[in-house]
Each structure stands twice: as structure tokens, then as C-alpha cells.
Motif scaffolding. Structure first.
Motif, PDB file in Angstrom:
ATOM      1  N   UNK A  25       0.835  -1.203   0.000  1.00 30.15           N
ATOM      2  CA  UNK A  25       0.000   0.000   0.000  1.00 30.15           C
ATOM      3  C   UNK A  25       0.872   1.257   0.000  1.00 30.15           C
ATOM      4  N   UNK A  26       1.910   1.259   0.801  1.00 33.07           N
ATOM      5  CA  UNK A  26       2.809   2.421   0.853  1.00 33.07           C
ATOM      6  C   UNK A  26       3.449   2.675  -0.505  1.00 33.07           C
ATOM      7  N   UNK A  27       3.822   1.608  -1.193  1.00 32.72           N
ATOM      8  CA  UNK A  27       4.413   1.759  -2.524  1.00 32.72           C
ATOM      9  C   UNK A  27       3.381   2.271  -3.522  1.00 32.72           C
ATOM     10  N   UNK A  32       1.380   8.378   0.601  1.00 33.92           N
ATOM     11  CA  UNK A  32       0.181   9.181   0.886  1.00 33.92           C
ATOM     12  C   UNK A  32      -0.881   8.299   1.535  1.00 33.92           C
ATOM     13  N   UNK A  33      -1.973   8.908   1.939  1.00 33.53           N
ATOM     14  CA  UNK A  33      -3.043   8.169   2.600  1.00 33.53           C
ATOM     15  C   UNK A  33      -3.657   7.137   1.668  1.00 33.53           C
ATOM     16  N   UNK A  34      -3.852   5.932   2.154  1.00 33.31           N
ATOM     17  CA  UNK A  34      -4.482   4.890   1.338  1.00 33.31           C
ATOM     18  C   UNK A  34      -5.985   5.145   1.184  1.00 33.31           C
ATOM     19  N   UNK A  38      -7.959  -0.061   0.044  1.00 35.56           N
ATOM     20  CA  UNK A  38      -6.648  -0.475   0.534  1.00 35.56           C
ATOM     21  C   UNK A  38      -6.680  -0.690   2.052  1.00 35.56           C
ATOM     22  N   UNK A  39      -7.352   0.193   2.755  1.00 37.11           N
ATOM     23  CA  UNK A  39      -7.489   0.048   4.203  1.00 37.11           C
ATOM     24  C   UNK A  39      -8.275  -1.214   4.535  1.00 37.11           C
TER      25      UNK A  39
END
Length: 74
Positions: A25-27, A32-34, A38-39
Motif C-alpha cells: 500500500x505504501x508503494x 500518501x493516505x491509502x 486499501x485500508x
């Protein structure tokens, strides 16, 4: 302890999947905020991991209290 090996492996895999999902998710977001999807996926992997960790802790407690006999000599 050979009976516990699959349990330990299962928890390790769940931990790896949870951490992999976080990094993925970070990639994808560049830090930025997912988004909500994604969460939700991260939450699914965390719940799976947390549930397995809780079960292993319960197993460990049962062994420590003598409710289960574990043969350490194989």
C-alpha cells in the motif's frame, strides 16, 4: 513439538502477509493516505494475523498451565 510447527508457520505467514500488504500500500500510494479499499484489505490481513496471534497465546497459556502436555523430546 512437531505438532506445533504448522501453527508457528501459519502465524509467521500471516505476519508476513500483513506486513507485505502494508508495504504494498505504501508503494502504491507513494506514502500518501491509502484509499478505503486499501485500508479494508489491510484490515482483513490484520484481523487474520491478530486472531492467529491470540490463538497462539491461548495455546501457550494452556501449555504453561499444564492443560496440554507438550513432548519437547520429539
Amino acid at each position: 513439538t512437531e505438532h506445533l510447527t504448522p501453527v508457528i508457520k501459519m502465524v509467521a505467514i500471516a505476519r508476513g502477509k500483513y506486513l507485505h500488504e502494508l508495504v504494498s500500500i505504501a508503494q502504491q500510494t507513494g506514502g500518501e493516505m491509502p484509499n478505503d479499499a486499501q485500508i479494508k484489505e489491510l484490515q482483513k490481513t490484520r484481523v487474520r494475523y491478530d486472531e492467529l496471534v491470540s490463538a497462539v497465546k491461548a495455546l501457550e497459556t494452556a501449555i504453561q498451565r499444564g492443560y496440554l502436555d507438550v513432548n519437547l523430546e520429539g
